[in-house]
Design a protein around this motif. Structure first.
Motif, PDB file in Angstrom:
ATOM      1  N   GLU A 284       6.027  18.149 -15.702  1.00 24.96           N
ATOM      2  CA  GLU A 284       5.738  18.289 -17.130  1.00 24.96           C
ATOM      3  C   GLU A 284       4.977  19.579 -17.400  1.00 24.96           C
ATOM      4  O   GLU A 284       5.278  20.309 -18.343  1.00 24.96           O
ATOM      5  CB  GLU A 284       4.932  17.095 -17.645  1.00 24.96           C
ATOM      6  N   LEU A 285       3.972  19.850 -16.551  1.00 22.75           N
ATOM      7  CA  LEU A 285       3.202  21.097 -16.697  1.00 22.75           C
ATOM      8  C   LEU A 285       4.100  22.312 -16.506  1.00 22.75           C
ATOM      9  O   LEU A 285       4.008  23.299 -17.244  1.00 22.75           O
ATOM     10  CB  LEU A 285       2.046  21.137 -15.699  1.00 22.75           C
TER      11      LEU A 285
ATOM     12  N   MET B 249       8.290  26.765 -21.210  1.00 24.55           N
ATOM     13  CA  MET B 249       8.585  26.826 -22.643  1.00 24.55           C
ATOM     14  C   MET B 249       7.643  27.810 -23.335  1.00 24.55           C
ATOM     15  O   MET B 249       8.071  28.585 -24.194  1.00 24.55           O
ATOM     16  CB  MET B 249       8.487  25.436 -23.267  1.00 24.55           C
ATOM     17  N   ARG B 250       6.374  27.792 -22.954  1.00 23.11           N
ATOM     18  CA  ARG B 250       5.411  28.722 -23.544  1.00 23.11           C
ATOM     19  C   ARG B 250       5.761  30.169 -23.184  1.00 23.11           C
ATOM     20  O   ARG B 250       5.682  31.062 -24.022  1.00 23.11           O
ATOM     21  CB  ARG B 250       3.994  28.401 -23.082  1.00 23.11           C
ATOM     22  N   LEU B 251       6.124  30.389 -21.935  1.00 26.05           N
ATOM     23  CA  LEU B 251       6.512  31.739 -21.512  1.00 26.05           C
ATOM     24  C   LEU B 251       7.748  32.209 -22.270  1.00 26.05           C
ATOM     25  O   LEU B 251       7.836  33.371 -22.687  1.00 26.05           O
ATOM     26  CB  LEU B 251       6.769  31.781 -20.006  1.00 26.05           C
ATOM     27  N   HIS B 252       8.694  31.324 -22.465  1.00 27.49           N
ATOM     28  CA  HIS B 252       9.895  31.671 -23.215  1.00 27.49           C
ATOM     29  C   HIS B 252       9.537  32.053 -24.649  1.00 27.49           C
ATOM     30  O   HIS B 252      10.016  33.062 -25.177  1.00 27.49           O
ATOM     31  CB  HIS B 252      10.874  30.497 -23.199  1.00 27.49           C
ATOM     32  N   ALA B 253       8.665  31.272 -25.265  1.00 33.48           N
ATOM     33  CA  ALA B 253       8.240  31.576 -26.641  1.00 33.48           C
ATOM     34  C   ALA B 253       7.497  32.909 -26.695  1.00 33.48           C
ATOM     35  O   ALA B 253       7.705  33.712 -27.615  1.00 33.48           O
ATOM     36  CB  ALA B 253       7.352  30.451 -27.179  1.00 33.48           C
ATOM     37  N   MET B 254       6.643  33.169 -25.698  1.00 26.74           N
ATOM     38  CA  MET B 254       5.923  34.438 -25.666  1.00 26.74           C
ATOM     39  C   MET B 254       6.886  35.606 -25.476  1.00 26.74           C
ATOM     40  O   MET B 254       6.720  36.665 -26.093  1.00 26.74           O
ATOM     41  CB  MET B 254       4.880  34.422 -24.546  1.00 26.74           C
ATOM     42  N   ASN B 255       7.901  35.409 -24.645  1.00 28.17           N
ATOM     43  CA  ASN B 255       8.902  36.461 -24.453  1.00 28.17           C
ATOM     44  C   ASN B 255       9.649  36.763 -25.750  1.00 28.17           C
ATOM     45  O   ASN B 255       9.923  37.924 -26.059  1.00 28.17           O
ATOM     46  CB  ASN B 255       9.894  36.071 -23.353  1.00 28.17           C
ATOM     47  N   GLU B 256       9.963  35.723 -26.499  1.00 28.44           N
ATOM     48  CA  GLU B 256      10.630  35.931 -27.787  1.00 28.44           C
ATOM     49  C   GLU B 256       9.744  36.724 -28.741  1.00 28.44           C
ATOM     50  O   GLU B 256      10.210  37.629 -29.430  1.00 28.44           O
ATOM     51  CB  GLU B 256      11.023  34.590 -28.414  1.00 28.44           C
TER      52      GLU B 256
ATOM     53  N   GLU C 292       0.832  -1.209   0.000  1.00 28.97           N
ATOM     54  CA  GLU C 292       0.000   0.000   0.000  1.00 28.97           C
ATOM     55  C   GLU C 292       0.868   1.261   0.000  1.00 28.97           C
ATOM     56  O   GLU C 292       0.594   2.217  -0.724  1.00 28.97           O
ATOM     57  CB  GLU C 292      -0.910  -0.015   1.232  1.00 28.97           C
ATOM     58  N   MET C 293       1.933   1.248   0.818  1.00 32.85           N
ATOM     59  CA  MET C 293       2.825   2.395   0.877  1.00 32.85           C
ATOM     60  C   MET C 293       3.551   2.588  -0.460  1.00 32.85           C
ATOM     61  O   MET C 293       3.686   3.711  -0.945  1.00 32.85           O
ATOM     62  CB  MET C 293       3.849   2.234   1.997  1.00 32.85           C
ATOM     63  N   ILE C 294       3.985   1.510  -1.063  1.00 35.00           N
ATOM     64  CA  ILE C 294       4.656   1.588  -2.365  1.00 35.00           C
ATOM     65  C   ILE C 294       3.697   2.136  -3.419  1.00 35.00           C
ATOM     66  O   ILE C 294       4.076   2.977  -4.239  1.00 35.00           O
ATOM     67  CB  ILE C 294       5.231   0.209  -2.773  1.00 35.00           C
ATOM     68  N   ALA C 295       2.456   1.701  -3.402  1.00 32.94           N
ATOM     69  CA  ALA C 295       1.452   2.190  -4.359  1.00 32.94           C
ATOM     70  C   ALA C 295       1.221   3.683  -4.160  1.00 32.94           C
ATOM     71  O   ALA C 295       1.123   4.442  -5.126  1.00 32.94           O
ATOM     72  CB  ALA C 295       0.150   1.408  -4.201  1.00 32.94           C
ATOM     73  N   GLU C 296       1.145   4.123  -2.908  1.00 31.52           N
ATOM     74  CA  GLU C 296       0.965   5.554  -2.627  1.00 31.52           C
ATOM     75  C   GLU C 296       2.175   6.365  -3.095  1.00 31.52           C
ATOM     76  O   GLU C 296       2.026   7.457  -3.652  1.00 31.52           O
ATOM     77  CB  GLU C 296       0.731   5.770  -1.131  1.00 31.52           C
ATOM     78  N   ILE C 297       3.354   5.825  -2.866  1.00 32.94           N
ATOM     79  CA  ILE C 297       4.578   6.523  -3.306  1.00 32.94           C
ATOM     80  C   ILE C 297       4.604   6.619  -4.828  1.00 32.94           C
ATOM     81  O   ILE C 297       4.935   7.670  -5.382  1.00 32.94           O
ATOM     82  CB  ILE C 297       5.841   5.810  -2.762  1.00 32.94           C
ATOM     83  N   ARG C 298       4.237   5.548  -5.500  1.00 30.82           N
ATOM     84  CA  ARG C 298       4.190   5.570  -6.972  1.00 30.82           C
ATOM     85  C   ARG C 298       3.196   6.620  -7.473  1.00 30.82           C
ATOM     86  O   ARG C 298       3.479   7.342  -8.427  1.00 30.82           O
ATOM     87  CB  ARG C 298       3.824   4.201  -7.524  1.00 30.82           C
ATOM     88  N   GLN C 299       2.021   6.682  -6.831  1.00 31.94           N
ATOM     89  CA  GLN C 299       1.033   7.687  -7.229  1.00 31.94           C
ATOM     90  C   GLN C 299       1.577   9.094  -7.016  1.00 31.94           C
ATOM     91  O   GLN C 299       1.385   9.979  -7.856  1.00 31.94           O
ATOM     92  CB  GLN C 299      -0.267   7.508  -6.431  1.00 31.94           C
ATOM     93  N   GLU C 300       2.254   9.300  -5.907  1.00 28.23           N
ATOM     94  CA  GLU C 300       2.824  10.620  -5.628  1.00 28.23           C
ATOM     95  C   GLU C 300       3.914  10.968  -6.637  1.00 28.23           C
ATOM     96  O   GLU C 300       3.995  12.104  -7.111  1.00 28.23           O
ATOM     97  CB  GLU C 300       3.382  10.668  -4.199  1.00 28.23           C
ATOM     98  N   VAL C 301       4.726   9.994  -6.983  1.00 25.16           N
ATOM     99  CA  VAL C 301       5.774  10.221  -7.994  1.00 25.16           C
ATOM    100  C   VAL C 301       5.136  10.558  -9.339  1.00 25.16           C
ATOM    101  O   VAL C 301       5.595  11.462 -10.050  1.00 25.16           O
ATOM    102  CB  VAL C 301       6.709   8.984  -8.101  1.00 25.16           C
ATOM    103  N   GLU C 302       4.073   9.858  -9.711  1.00 24.97           N
ATOM    104  CA  GLU C 302       3.379  10.143 -10.964  1.00 24.97           C
ATOM    105  C   GLU C 302       2.793  11.557 -10.955  1.00 24.97           C
ATOM    106  O   GLU C 302       2.867  12.277 -11.943  1.00 24.97           O
ATOM    107  CB  GLU C 302       2.283   9.103 -11.223  1.00 24.97           C
ATOM    108  N   ARG C 303       2.212  11.958  -9.825  1.00 27.92           N
ATOM    109  CA  ARG C 303       1.673  13.332  -9.707  1.00 27.92           C
ATOM    110  C   ARG C 303       2.794  14.356  -9.828  1.00 27.92           C
ATOM    111  O   ARG C 303       2.653  15.371 -10.495  1.00 27.92           O
ATOM    112  CB  ARG C 303       0.922  13.513  -8.391  1.00 27.92           C
ATOM    113  N   LEU C 304       3.909  14.057  -9.177  1.00 24.73           N
ATOM    114  CA  LEU C 304       5.057  14.965  -9.247  1.00 24.73           C
ATOM    115  C   LEU C 304       5.582  15.063 -10.677  1.00 24.73           C
ATOM    116  O   LEU C 304       5.873  16.166 -11.166  1.00 24.73           O
ATOM    117  CB  LEU C 304       6.161  14.495  -8.301  1.00 24.73           C
ATOM    118  N   GLU C 305       5.687  13.940 -11.369  1.00 27.77           N
ATOM    119  CA  GLU C 305       6.132  13.955 -12.761  1.00 27.77           C
ATOM    120  C   GLU C 305       5.175  14.770 -13.620  1.00 27.77           C
ATOM    121  O   GLU C 305       5.606  15.548 -14.475  1.00 27.77           O
ATOM    122  CB  GLU C 305       6.253  12.527 -13.308  1.00 27.77           C
ATOM    123  N   HIS C 306       3.885  14.602 -13.398  1.00 29.27           N
ATOM    124  CA  HIS C 306       2.883  15.360 -14.145  1.00 29.27           C
ATOM    125  C   HIS C 306       3.034  16.862 -13.865  1.00 29.27           C
ATOM    126  O   HIS C 306       3.002  17.683 -14.796  1.00 29.27           O
ATOM    127  CB  HIS C 306       1.477  14.887 -13.782  1.00 29.27           C
ATOM    128  N   ASP C 307       3.209  17.211 -12.595  1.00 31.37           N
ATOM    129  CA  ASP C 307       3.411  18.624 -12.237  1.00 31.37           C
ATOM    130  C   ASP C 307       4.662  19.189 -12.901  1.00 31.37           C
ATOM    131  O   ASP C 307       4.658  20.326 -13.386  1.00 31.37           O
ATOM    132  CB  ASP C 307       3.513  18.792 -10.712  1.00 31.37           C
TER     133      ASP C 307
END
Length: 107
Positions: free
Chosen positions: A23-24, A30-37, A6-21
């Protein structure tokens, strides 16, 4: 053992959320950099246009009345380029499909 799974599953979910964050965050940066250009490009065009207007006004002060036609022609060319530049900038900044049929050219 179930608690560990259960703890490993929770850690995996948290890692996936962190990876998603992350990526965002990367996408946002990258979008801000393009807008600045795009903003820097627009500011350069504004500066160039302003310099050209200033030069034409300076020339107008020293040109005879008969020579004003060529200065007016130059001025019309600068204004035309400025309007084209505005349309290009609007198209770059606007999400696709949001501009009107005339490309957002408001003169």
């Amino acid at each position: 053992m179930d608690k560990k799974r259960e703890m490993i599953a929770e850690i995996r979910q948290e890692v996936e959320r962190l990876e998603h964050d992350l990526e965002l965050e990367a996408d946002t940066r990258m979008r801000l950099h393009a807008m600045n250009e795009m903003l820097v490009d627009a500011l350069r065009e504004i500066q160039q246009t302003t310099d050209e207007f200033s030069q034409i006004v300076d020339e107008a002060q020293s040109v005879s009345r008969t020579g004003m036609g060529s200065l007016i022609a130059k001025l019309k060319l600068v204004v035309s380029r400025w309007r084209d530049s505005k349309v290009r900038q609007q198209r770059r900044m606007a999400p696709s499909g949001t501009l009107g049929h005339n490309g957002g050219n408001d003169g």
